[in-house]
Scaffold this motif. Structure first.
Motif, PDB file in Angstrom:
ATOM      1  N   ILE A 104       0.823  -1.212   0.000  1.00  0.00           N
ATOM      2  CA  ILE A 104       0.000   0.000   0.000  1.00  0.00           C
ATOM      3  C   ILE A 104       0.858   1.263   0.000  1.00  0.00           C
ATOM      4  O   ILE A 104       0.516   2.258  -0.638  1.00  0.00           O
ATOM      5  CB  ILE A 104      -0.959  -0.010   1.205  1.00  0.00           C
ATOM      6  N   ASN A 105       1.993   1.226   0.692  1.00  0.00           N
ATOM      7  CA  ASN A 105       2.815   2.430   0.837  1.00  0.00           C
ATOM      8  C   ASN A 105       3.811   2.642  -0.303  1.00  0.00           C
ATOM      9  O   ASN A 105       4.391   3.719  -0.419  1.00  0.00           O
ATOM     10  CB  ASN A 105       3.585   2.377   2.163  1.00  0.00           C
ATOM     11  N   TYR A 106       3.997   1.643  -1.140  1.00  0.00           N
ATOM     12  CA  TYR A 106       4.937   1.776  -2.254  1.00  0.00           C
ATOM     13  C   TYR A 106       4.358   2.703  -3.327  1.00  0.00           C
ATOM     14  O   TYR A 106       3.139   2.815  -3.475  1.00  0.00           O
ATOM     15  CB  TYR A 106       5.229   0.398  -2.840  1.00  0.00           C
ATOM     16  N   HIS A 107       5.231   3.377  -4.092  1.00  0.00           N
ATOM     17  CA  HIS A 107       4.753   4.396  -5.045  1.00  0.00           C
ATOM     18  C   HIS A 107       4.464   3.860  -6.448  1.00  0.00           C
ATOM     19  O   HIS A 107       3.954   4.585  -7.294  1.00  0.00           O
ATOM     20  CB  HIS A 107       5.762   5.548  -5.138  1.00  0.00           C
ATOM     21  N   TRP A 108       4.781   2.614  -6.747  1.00  0.00           N
ATOM     22  CA  TRP A 108       4.418   1.923  -7.984  1.00  0.00           C
ATOM     23  C   TRP A 108       4.666   2.735  -9.263  1.00  0.00           C
ATOM     24  O   TRP A 108       3.721   3.070  -9.984  1.00  0.00           O
ATOM     25  CB  TRP A 108       2.952   1.474  -7.935  1.00  0.00           C
ATOM     26  N   LEU A 115       2.986  -4.197 -10.147  1.00  0.00           N
ATOM     27  CA  LEU A 115       2.321  -4.919  -9.065  1.00  0.00           C
ATOM     28  C   LEU A 115       2.125  -6.387  -9.441  1.00  0.00           C
ATOM     29  O   LEU A 115       2.354  -7.287  -8.628  1.00  0.00           O
ATOM     30  CB  LEU A 115       0.969  -4.270  -8.755  1.00  0.00           C
ATOM     31  N   GLU A 116       1.721  -6.628 -10.670  1.00  0.00           N
ATOM     32  CA  GLU A 116       1.515  -8.005 -11.130  1.00  0.00           C
ATOM     33  C   GLU A 116       2.815  -8.801 -11.062  1.00  0.00           C
ATOM     34  O   GLU A 116       2.842  -9.938 -10.571  1.00  0.00           O
ATOM     35  CB  GLU A 116       0.975  -7.997 -12.560  1.00  0.00           C
ATOM     36  N   ASN A 117       3.910  -8.212 -11.542  1.00  0.00           N
ATOM     37  CA  ASN A 117       5.207  -8.896 -11.499  1.00  0.00           C
ATOM     38  C   ASN A 117       5.647  -9.151 -10.060  1.00  0.00           C
ATOM     39  O   ASN A 117       6.233 -10.194  -9.746  1.00  0.00           O
ATOM     40  CB  ASN A 117       6.261  -8.062 -12.227  1.00  0.00           C
ATOM     41  N   CYS A 118       5.364  -8.184  -9.188  1.00  0.00           N
ATOM     42  CA  CYS A 118       5.721  -8.299  -7.772  1.00  0.00           C
ATOM     43  C   CYS A 118       5.001  -9.483  -7.125  1.00  0.00           C
ATOM     44  O   CYS A 118       5.613 -10.279  -6.403  1.00  0.00           O
ATOM     45  CB  CYS A 118       5.370  -6.994  -7.062  1.00  0.00           C
ATOM     46  N   THR A 145       9.659   3.709  -0.183  1.00  0.00           N
ATOM     47  CA  THR A 145       8.297   3.362  -0.565  1.00  0.00           C
ATOM     48  C   THR A 145       7.533   4.529  -1.158  1.00  0.00           C
ATOM     49  O   THR A 145       6.583   4.336  -1.906  1.00  0.00           O
ATOM     50  CB  THR A 145       7.522   2.847   0.664  1.00  0.00           C
ATOM     51  N   ASP A 146       7.919   5.765  -0.833  1.00  0.00           N
ATOM     52  CA  ASP A 146       7.162   6.909  -1.329  1.00  0.00           C
ATOM     53  C   ASP A 146       7.785   7.536  -2.559  1.00  0.00           C
ATOM     54  O   ASP A 146       7.342   8.582  -3.024  1.00  0.00           O
ATOM     55  CB  ASP A 146       7.024   7.971  -0.228  1.00  0.00           C
ATOM     56  N   GLY A 147       8.828   6.910  -3.093  1.00  0.00           N
ATOM     57  CA  GLY A 147       9.464   7.427  -4.293  1.00  0.00           C
ATOM     58  C   GLY A 147      10.514   8.473  -4.025  1.00  0.00           C
ATOM     59  O   GLY A 147      11.114   9.013  -4.946  1.00  0.00           O
TER      60      GLY A 147
END
Length: 212
Positions: A104-108, A115-118, A145-147
């Protein structure tokens, strides 16, 4: 640009010629397009035709990046868990609390594809039916996590996350009984007490949950 001109003709005139052919074919289609580029900026740079842009821009739907759709992250994660559990022959029952917080806290920056690969990586590494923090990629386990650009963390953060999660999982199993958790982990009650204080874990929460 040549392809854009041909596509514009299809949209305007509703006709085209096949490659190698000389017969005009009528087209009665609806076109749905998607992009992660700033087309208005590309128009200013002369890389995208303005008339084609307005042909496309009849009914735009703007989808925010995944980092701005926090509530979608776990819904998508659950979907990918079902998909890749079946594909890899695994029985994944849940995601640990620590892993959930990290997701939830990662900036993706790579959005849904990242996310799918993760999740697929985590399922491949998972051996006990639970996705733990140490199954996630290293960049999720650090403090980035926040970039933000930071050099703090790295290996120490990964180790701390693993230690915290192991303690959380054991307290969950023992319903907050620190003495039992310490024995299972092979450490003293004093040591687990220090770790609980360090990671701001509330054993009482597990005791209360065990009564429900």
């Amino acid at each position: 640009m040549a392809v854009q001109i041909k596509l514009l003709r299809v949209l305007q005139e509703k006709e085209f010629e096949r490659i190698g052919g000389n017969t005009t074919v009528k087209a009665n289609v609806r076109i749905i397009t998607a992009t992660n580029k700033n087309l208005e900026a590309l128009i200013q740079e002369g890389k995208f035709r303005e008339d084609l842009y307005y042909r496309f821009n009849v009914f735009p739907i703007l989808v925010p990046p995944l980092r701005d759709r926090k509530t979608d992250i776990m819904l998508l994660a659950d979907h990918f868990i079902q998909k890749y559990s079946k594909e890899h022959g695994k029985q994944i029952t849940r995601i640990s609390t620590t892993s959930t917080d990290m997701l939830i806290n990662y900036h993706w920056p790579g959005n849904v594809r990242e996310l799918e690969n993760c999740i697929e990586r985590a399922i491949i590494l998972c051996t006990d039916g639970v996705i733990h923090s140490y199954h996630l990629p290293p960049n999720l386990q650090s403090r980035e996590t926040d970039g933000s650009d930071t050099t703090i963390g790295g290996f120490k953060d990964i180790v701390a996350n693993m230690e915290r999660e192991v303690i959380l999982e054991e307290l969950k199993k023992t319903k907050g009984n620190m003495a039992k958790a310490a024995r299972t982990l092979g450490i003293t009650e004093r040591m687990i007490g220090l770790r609980v204080a360090k990671y701001e874990i509330d054993p009482g929460w597990f005791k209360q949950r065990g009564k429900n």
